[in-house]
Design a protein around this motif. Sequence first.
Motif, PDB file in Angstrom:
ATOM      1  N   LEU A 188       0.823  -1.208   0.000  1.00  0.00           N
ATOM      2  CA  LEU A 188       0.000   0.000   0.000  1.00  0.00           C
ATOM      3  C   LEU A 188       0.859   1.261   0.000  1.00  0.00           C
ATOM      4  O   LEU A 188       0.528   2.250  -0.668  1.00  0.00           O
ATOM      5  CB  LEU A 188      -0.940  -0.009   1.200  1.00  0.00           C
ATOM      6  CG  LEU A 188      -2.066  -1.054   1.137  1.00  0.00           C
ATOM      7  CD1 LEU A 188      -2.839  -1.084   2.448  1.00  0.00           C
ATOM      8  CD2 LEU A 188      -2.999  -0.768  -0.026  1.00  0.00           C
ATOM      9  N   ILE A 197       0.334   4.521   6.390  1.00  0.00           N
ATOM     10  CA  ILE A 197      -0.957   3.921   6.049  1.00  0.00           C
ATOM     11  C   ILE A 197      -1.816   3.879   7.308  1.00  0.00           C
ATOM     12  O   ILE A 197      -1.392   3.350   8.346  1.00  0.00           O
ATOM     13  CB  ILE A 197      -0.784   2.492   5.487  1.00  0.00           C
ATOM     14  CG1 ILE A 197       0.024   2.518   4.190  1.00  0.00           C
ATOM     15  CG2 ILE A 197      -2.145   1.835   5.266  1.00  0.00           C
ATOM     16  CD1 ILE A 197      -0.639   3.275   3.049  1.00  0.00           C
ATOM     17  N   ARG A 201      -7.400   2.461   5.825  1.00  0.00           N
ATOM     18  CA  ARG A 201      -7.053   2.026   4.469  1.00  0.00           C
ATOM     19  C   ARG A 201      -7.288   0.535   4.262  1.00  0.00           C
ATOM     20  O   ARG A 201      -7.439   0.079   3.127  1.00  0.00           O
ATOM     21  CB  ARG A 201      -5.581   2.336   4.182  1.00  0.00           C
ATOM     22  CG  ARG A 201      -5.258   3.798   3.984  1.00  0.00           C
ATOM     23  CD  ARG A 201      -5.675   4.270   2.610  1.00  0.00           C
ATOM     24  NE  ARG A 201      -5.209   5.623   2.344  1.00  0.00           N
ATOM     25  CZ  ARG A 201      -5.462   6.289   1.225  1.00  0.00           C
ATOM     26  NH1 ARG A 201      -6.172   5.714   0.268  1.00  0.00           N
ATOM     27  NH2 ARG A 201      -5.017   7.510   1.055  1.00  0.00           N
ATOM     28  N   ALA A 210      -8.542  -3.112  -1.597  1.00  0.00           N
ATOM     29  CA  ALA A 210      -7.078  -3.041  -1.512  1.00  0.00           C
ATOM     30  C   ALA A 210      -6.478  -4.392  -1.149  1.00  0.00           C
ATOM     31  O   ALA A 210      -5.444  -4.799  -1.700  1.00  0.00           O
ATOM     32  CB  ALA A 210      -6.665  -1.987  -0.485  1.00  0.00           C
TER      33      ALA A 210
END
Length: 349
Positions: A188, A197, A201, A210
Amino acid sequence: MTQLLAGDTGGTKTILRLAELHETQSGPKLKPLYESRYVSAEFTDLVPMVRTFLTETAEAIGTPPKPQKACFSIAGPVVNNTCNLTNLSWMLDGARIRQELDLKKVQLINDFAAVGYGITGLEAEDIDTLQEGEPREDAPIAVIGAGTGLGQGFLIQHQGRYRVYPSEGGHTDFSPRNELEFQLLKYLRDKLNVNRISVERVVSGMGIAAIYQFLRDRDYVSETPEVGEAIRTWEREAGKGEKTVDPAAVIAVAAAEGRDRLSKETMELFVSLYGAEAGNLALKLLPFGGLYIAGGVAAKNLPLMKSGIFIEALTDKGRMRPLMERIPVRLILNQNVGLLGAALNASRL
Protein backbone atom coordinates in the motif's frame (compact mmCIF):
# COMPACT_ATOMS: atom_id res chain seq x y z
CA MET A 1 -47.29 15.20 22.39
CA THR A 2 -43.99 16.60 21.19
CA GLN A 3 -43.12 15.89 17.57
CA LEU A 4 -39.49 15.45 16.57
CA LEU A 5 -37.75 15.54 13.21
CA ALA A 6 -34.73 13.32 12.60
CA GLY A 7 -32.51 12.99 9.57
CA ASP A 8 -29.65 10.81 8.39
CA THR A 9 -27.98 13.02 5.80
CA GLY A 10 -25.34 11.78 3.38
CA GLY A 11 -23.84 12.70 0.06
CA THR A 12 -25.88 10.06 -1.76
CA LYS A 13 -29.14 9.74 0.15
CA THR A 14 -30.99 11.33 3.05
CA ILE A 15 -33.60 9.62 5.24
CA LEU A 16 -36.04 11.81 7.17
CA ARG A 17 -38.35 10.65 9.94
CA LEU A 18 -41.10 12.33 11.94
CA ALA A 19 -41.58 10.84 15.40
CA GLU A 20 -43.72 11.49 18.43
CA LEU A 21 -42.13 11.65 21.88
CA HIS A 22 -43.88 9.87 24.75
CA GLU A 23 -42.54 10.18 28.28
CA THR A 24 -42.84 6.91 30.22
CA GLN A 25 -41.67 5.69 33.62
CA SER A 26 -38.82 3.80 31.93
CA GLY A 27 -37.76 6.87 29.95
CA PRO A 28 -38.62 8.61 26.66
CA LYS A 29 -40.17 6.46 23.93
CA LEU A 30 -40.36 7.44 20.27
CA LYS A 31 -43.28 6.52 18.04
CA PRO A 32 -42.42 6.84 14.31
CA LEU A 33 -45.15 8.67 12.37
CA TYR A 34 -43.70 8.85 8.86
CA GLU A 35 -40.41 8.24 7.09
CA SER A 36 -39.11 8.90 3.57
CA ARG A 37 -35.87 8.63 1.61
CA TYR A 38 -34.50 11.20 -0.86
CA VAL A 39 -31.63 11.51 -3.32
CA SER A 40 -29.54 14.25 -1.73
CA ALA A 41 -28.21 15.67 -5.00
CA GLU A 42 -31.75 16.40 -6.21
CA PHE A 43 -32.00 19.24 -3.66
CA THR A 44 -29.98 22.42 -3.30
CA ASP A 45 -30.09 22.30 0.48
CA LEU A 46 -31.58 20.39 3.42
CA VAL A 47 -34.32 22.99 4.00
CA PRO A 48 -36.25 22.44 0.72
CA MET A 49 -35.92 18.69 1.24
CA VAL A 50 -37.46 18.95 4.71
CA ARG A 51 -40.28 21.12 3.35
CA THR A 52 -41.01 18.46 0.73
CA PHE A 53 -40.97 15.83 3.45
CA LEU A 54 -43.40 17.76 5.67
CA THR A 55 -45.81 18.18 2.76
CA GLU A 56 -45.68 14.44 2.04
CA THR A 57 -46.09 13.70 5.75
CA ALA A 58 -49.26 15.81 5.98
CA GLU A 59 -50.79 13.84 3.12
CA ALA A 60 -49.73 10.51 4.63
CA ILE A 61 -50.92 11.03 8.23
CA GLY A 62 -53.87 13.29 7.42
CA THR A 63 -52.82 16.24 9.57
CA PRO A 64 -50.14 18.95 9.25
CA PRO A 65 -47.00 17.89 11.14
CA LYS A 66 -45.71 20.29 13.76
CA PRO A 67 -42.20 19.25 14.83
CA GLN A 68 -40.66 21.42 17.53
CA LYS A 69 -37.12 20.02 17.61
CA ALA A 70 -34.85 18.40 15.05
CA CYS A 71 -31.52 16.60 14.89
CA PHE A 72 -29.71 15.71 11.68
CA SER A 73 -26.78 13.31 11.49
CA ILE A 74 -24.30 14.53 8.88
CA ALA A 75 -21.68 12.64 6.88
CA GLY A 76 -18.92 15.12 7.65
CA PRO A 77 -17.26 17.05 10.47
CA VAL A 78 -19.61 19.23 12.52
CA VAL A 79 -18.13 22.38 14.08
CA ASN A 80 -20.24 24.85 16.09
CA ASN A 81 -23.45 23.33 14.73
CA THR A 82 -22.33 23.84 11.12
CA CYS A 83 -21.08 21.41 8.51
CA ASN A 84 -19.77 21.29 4.95
CA LEU A 85 -20.87 17.90 3.66
CA THR A 86 -18.00 15.74 2.48
CA ASN A 87 -19.57 14.58 -0.80
CA LEU A 88 -22.18 17.25 -1.43
CA SER A 89 -22.03 21.01 -2.01
CA TRP A 90 -24.19 21.84 1.00
CA MET A 91 -23.16 24.23 3.75
CA LEU A 92 -25.46 23.47 6.67
CA ASP A 93 -25.97 25.78 9.63
CA GLY A 94 -28.21 24.64 12.47
CA ALA A 95 -29.26 28.19 13.37
CA ARG A 96 -30.27 28.96 9.78
CA ILE A 97 -32.19 25.70 9.44
CA ARG A 98 -34.00 26.37 12.73
CA GLN A 99 -35.05 29.83 11.55
CA GLU A 100 -36.11 28.84 8.03
CA LEU A 101 -38.14 25.84 9.22
CA ASP A 102 -39.58 27.67 12.26
CA LEU A 103 -38.30 25.10 14.74
CA LYS A 104 -37.44 25.68 18.39
CA LYS A 105 -34.16 23.77 18.36
CA VAL A 106 -31.96 22.19 15.70
CA GLN A 107 -28.74 20.28 16.22
CA LEU A 108 -26.33 18.85 13.67
CA ILE A 109 -24.22 15.89 14.77
CA ASN A 110 -21.64 13.70 13.08
CA ASP A 111 -23.13 10.55 11.58
CA PHE A 112 -21.05 8.26 13.76
CA ALA A 113 -22.02 10.19 16.90
CA ALA A 114 -25.63 9.48 15.85
CA VAL A 115 -24.81 5.76 15.77
CA GLY A 116 -23.58 6.12 19.36
CA TYR A 117 -26.84 7.69 20.50
CA GLY A 118 -28.75 5.03 18.57
CA ILE A 119 -27.13 2.24 20.59
CA THR A 120 -29.08 3.39 23.65
CA GLY A 121 -32.36 2.79 21.81
CA LEU A 122 -31.67 -0.63 20.27
CA GLU A 123 -33.99 -3.56 20.95
CA ALA A 124 -32.95 -7.19 21.37
CA GLU A 125 -33.77 -8.00 17.74
CA ASP A 126 -31.48 -5.18 16.58
CA ILE A 127 -28.27 -6.87 17.73
CA ASP A 128 -26.44 -10.18 17.44
CA THR A 129 -24.04 -11.16 20.21
CA LEU A 130 -20.57 -12.24 19.09
CA GLN A 131 -19.20 -12.61 22.63
CA GLU A 132 -21.25 -12.63 25.83
CA GLY A 133 -18.52 -11.29 28.07
CA GLU A 134 -19.29 -9.90 31.53
CA PRO A 135 -21.41 -6.74 31.05
CA ARG A 136 -21.24 -3.87 33.54
CA GLU A 137 -23.84 -1.11 33.46
CA ASP A 138 -21.48 1.55 34.82
CA ALA A 139 -18.73 0.94 32.23
CA PRO A 140 -18.02 2.75 28.95
CA ILE A 141 -19.52 1.57 25.67
CA ALA A 142 -17.36 1.51 22.54
CA VAL A 143 -18.51 1.53 18.92
CA ILE A 144 -16.59 0.81 15.75
CA GLY A 145 -17.94 0.60 12.23
CA ALA A 146 -16.36 -0.11 8.87
CA GLY A 147 -18.10 1.33 5.83
CA THR A 148 -16.86 4.00 3.45
CA GLY A 149 -14.32 4.74 6.19
CA LEU A 150 -13.74 3.44 9.72
CA GLY A 151 -15.71 5.20 12.44
CA GLN A 152 -14.87 4.88 16.11
CA GLY A 153 -16.36 6.42 19.24
CA PHE A 154 -17.44 5.78 22.80
CA LEU A 155 -20.20 6.48 25.31
CA ILE A 156 -19.87 7.34 28.99
CA GLN A 157 -22.64 7.71 31.54
CA HIS A 158 -23.13 11.20 32.93
CA GLN A 159 -25.87 12.14 35.38
CA GLY A 160 -27.98 9.11 34.53
CA ARG A 161 -27.68 9.26 30.73
CA TYR A 162 -25.05 8.41 28.17
CA ARG A 163 -22.98 11.07 26.43
CA VAL A 164 -21.44 10.23 23.08
CA TYR A 165 -17.89 11.14 22.09
CA PRO A 166 -16.75 10.60 18.49
CA SER A 167 -13.10 10.08 17.65
CA GLU A 168 -10.77 9.89 14.67
CA GLY A 169 -9.46 6.48 15.68
CA GLY A 170 -9.82 5.18 12.14
CA HIS A 171 -6.88 7.36 11.16
CA THR A 172 -4.43 5.75 13.58
CA ASP A 173 -1.56 3.73 12.10
CA PHE A 174 -2.16 0.35 10.50
CA SER A 175 -0.12 -2.07 12.61
CA PRO A 176 0.76 -5.39 10.90
CA ARG A 177 0.78 -8.53 13.05
CA ASN A 178 2.57 -11.00 10.78
CA GLU A 179 4.68 -11.28 7.62
CA LEU A 180 1.69 -11.22 5.24
CA GLU A 181 0.38 -8.02 6.80
CA PHE A 182 3.84 -6.42 6.69
CA GLN A 183 3.82 -7.18 2.96
CA LEU A 184 0.35 -5.58 2.71
CA LEU A 185 1.67 -2.45 4.42
CA LYS A 186 4.61 -2.20 2.02
CA TYR A 187 2.33 -2.86 -0.97
CA LEU A 188 0.00 0.00 0.00
CA ARG A 189 2.85 2.40 0.73
CA ASP A 190 4.36 1.73 -2.68
CA LYS A 191 1.04 1.75 -4.53
CA LEU A 192 -0.17 5.00 -2.96
CA ASN A 193 3.29 6.58 -2.78
CA VAL A 194 2.89 7.55 0.88
CA ASN A 195 4.97 6.91 3.98
CA ARG A 196 2.09 6.18 6.32
CA ILE A 197 -0.96 3.92 6.05
CA SER A 198 -3.92 4.41 8.38
CA VAL A 199 -5.96 1.47 9.63
CA GLU A 200 -8.92 2.91 7.69
CA ARG A 201 -7.05 2.03 4.47
CA VAL A 202 -7.50 -1.66 5.23
CA VAL A 203 -10.53 -1.84 7.55
CA SER A 204 -13.21 -0.29 5.32
CA GLY A 205 -14.95 -0.87 2.01
CA MET A 206 -11.93 0.48 0.17
CA GLY A 207 -9.79 -1.80 2.35
CA ILE A 208 -11.57 -4.88 1.00
CA ALA A 209 -10.67 -3.84 -2.55
CA ALA A 210 -7.08 -3.04 -1.51
CA ILE A 211 -6.62 -6.43 0.16
CA TYR A 212 -7.97 -8.18 -2.94
CA GLN A 213 -5.54 -6.27 -5.19
CA PHE A 214 -2.64 -7.08 -2.87
CA LEU A 215 -3.36 -10.82 -2.79
CA ARG A 216 -3.98 -10.86 -6.57
CA ASP A 217 -0.82 -8.94 -7.45
CA ARG A 218 1.25 -11.16 -5.17
CA ASP A 219 -0.19 -14.28 -6.87
CA TYR A 220 -1.33 -15.41 -3.43
CA VAL A 221 -4.39 -17.10 -4.92
CA SER A 222 -5.68 -17.16 -8.48
CA GLU A 223 -8.83 -15.18 -9.30
CA THR A 224 -11.88 -16.30 -11.25
CA PRO A 225 -12.55 -14.56 -14.60
CA GLU A 226 -15.92 -13.17 -13.48
CA VAL A 227 -14.69 -11.45 -10.33
CA GLY A 228 -11.40 -10.46 -11.93
CA GLU A 229 -13.14 -8.66 -14.81
CA ALA A 230 -15.44 -6.82 -12.39
CA ILE A 231 -12.47 -5.58 -10.38
CA ARG A 232 -10.57 -4.54 -13.52
CA THR A 233 -13.65 -2.59 -14.67
CA TRP A 234 -13.65 -0.78 -11.34
CA GLU A 235 -9.93 -0.06 -11.71
CA ARG A 236 -10.46 1.40 -15.19
CA GLU A 237 -13.16 3.67 -13.80
CA ALA A 238 -10.82 5.18 -11.20
CA GLY A 239 -11.17 8.94 -11.14
CA LYS A 240 -14.48 8.93 -12.99
CA GLY A 241 -17.62 10.37 -11.42
CA GLU A 242 -19.89 7.43 -12.22
CA LYS A 243 -18.89 3.94 -11.07
CA THR A 244 -20.58 0.79 -12.37
CA VAL A 245 -18.91 -1.61 -9.93
CA ASP A 246 -18.84 -1.71 -6.13
CA PRO A 247 -15.69 -3.83 -5.60
CA ALA A 248 -16.31 -4.54 -1.92
CA ALA A 249 -19.80 -5.87 -2.69
CA VAL A 250 -18.56 -7.99 -5.60
CA ILE A 251 -15.82 -9.54 -3.46
CA ALA A 252 -18.04 -10.09 -0.41
CA VAL A 253 -20.82 -11.78 -2.43
CA ALA A 254 -18.38 -14.01 -4.31
CA ALA A 255 -16.80 -15.03 -1.01
CA ALA A 256 -20.14 -15.74 0.66
CA GLU A 257 -21.32 -17.85 -2.28
CA GLY A 258 -18.04 -19.76 -2.47
CA ARG A 259 -17.47 -18.77 -6.11
CA ASP A 260 -13.99 -17.30 -5.77
CA ARG A 261 -11.18 -18.42 -3.49
CA LEU A 262 -9.32 -15.12 -3.78
CA SER A 263 -12.45 -13.28 -2.59
CA LYS A 264 -12.78 -15.75 0.29
CA GLU A 265 -9.16 -15.19 1.37
CA THR A 266 -9.68 -11.43 1.03
CA MET A 267 -12.74 -11.36 3.27
CA GLU A 268 -11.17 -13.61 5.89
CA LEU A 269 -8.11 -11.37 6.11
CA PHE A 270 -10.33 -8.29 6.21
CA VAL A 271 -12.43 -9.68 9.08
CA SER A 272 -9.29 -10.63 11.00
CA LEU A 273 -7.88 -7.10 10.58
CA TYR A 274 -11.27 -5.69 11.63
CA GLY A 275 -11.27 -7.81 14.78
CA ALA A 276 -7.70 -6.83 15.62
CA GLU A 277 -8.55 -3.11 15.41
CA ALA A 278 -11.72 -3.62 17.45
CA GLY A 279 -9.52 -5.27 20.07
CA ASN A 280 -7.15 -2.30 20.01
CA LEU A 281 -10.09 0.01 20.70
CA ALA A 282 -11.26 -2.28 23.49
CA LEU A 283 -7.83 -2.26 25.13
CA LYS A 284 -7.86 1.54 25.26
CA LEU A 285 -11.39 1.95 26.61
CA LEU A 286 -12.18 -1.32 28.48
CA PRO A 287 -15.81 -1.09 27.31
CA PHE A 288 -17.48 -3.57 29.67
CA GLY A 289 -20.72 -1.80 28.80
CA GLY A 290 -20.31 -3.38 25.38
CA LEU A 291 -18.25 -3.12 22.22
CA TYR A 292 -20.69 -2.54 19.35
CA ILE A 293 -19.88 -3.30 15.72
CA ALA A 294 -21.76 -0.94 13.39
CA GLY A 295 -21.78 -0.38 9.64
CA GLY A 296 -23.19 -2.26 6.69
CA VAL A 297 -20.07 -4.33 6.01
CA ALA A 298 -20.45 -6.34 9.23
CA ALA A 299 -24.22 -6.78 9.04
CA LYS A 300 -24.08 -7.90 5.40
CA ASN A 301 -21.41 -10.51 6.17
CA LEU A 302 -22.90 -11.92 9.36
CA PRO A 303 -21.91 -15.60 8.90
CA LEU A 304 -18.27 -14.63 8.38
CA MET A 305 -18.35 -12.21 11.33
CA LYS A 306 -19.69 -15.06 13.49
CA SER A 307 -17.22 -17.66 12.17
CA GLY A 308 -14.76 -17.02 15.00
CA ILE A 309 -12.19 -15.13 12.91
CA PHE A 310 -13.27 -11.73 14.23
CA ILE A 311 -13.37 -12.70 17.92
CA GLU A 312 -10.09 -14.62 17.74
CA ALA A 313 -8.33 -11.52 16.35
CA LEU A 314 -10.06 -9.28 18.89
CA THR A 315 -9.01 -11.38 21.88
CA ASP A 316 -5.50 -12.24 20.59
CA LYS A 317 -3.78 -9.63 22.77
CA GLY A 318 -1.16 -11.73 24.57
CA ARG A 319 -1.41 -11.41 28.35
CA MET A 320 -4.56 -9.33 27.91
CA ARG A 321 -6.57 -12.17 26.33
CA PRO A 322 -8.45 -13.01 29.57
CA LEU A 323 -9.45 -9.34 29.84
CA MET A 324 -10.60 -9.20 26.20
CA GLU A 325 -12.70 -12.34 26.70
CA ARG A 326 -14.71 -10.51 29.39
CA ILE A 327 -15.81 -7.69 27.07
CA PRO A 328 -19.32 -8.07 25.58
CA VAL A 329 -19.17 -7.79 21.78
CA ARG A 330 -22.38 -7.07 19.87
CA LEU A 331 -23.05 -6.58 16.18
CA ILE A 332 -25.70 -4.03 15.20
CA LEU A 333 -28.22 -5.43 12.71
CA ASN A 334 -30.43 -2.32 12.54
CA GLN A 335 -29.10 -0.28 9.61
CA ASN A 336 -31.16 2.75 10.70
CA VAL A 337 -29.34 3.03 14.02
CA GLY A 338 -28.01 6.48 13.04
CA LEU A 339 -31.51 7.75 12.28
CA LEU A 340 -32.70 6.34 15.61
CA GLY A 341 -29.81 8.10 17.32
CA ALA A 342 -30.66 11.43 15.71
CA ALA A 343 -34.25 11.11 16.93
CA LEU A 344 -33.17 10.20 20.46
CA ASN A 345 -30.77 13.14 20.54
CA ALA A 346 -33.54 15.45 19.34
CA SER A 347 -35.65 14.32 22.28
CA ARG A 348 -32.96 15.59 24.65
CA LEU A 349 -32.63 19.08 23.17
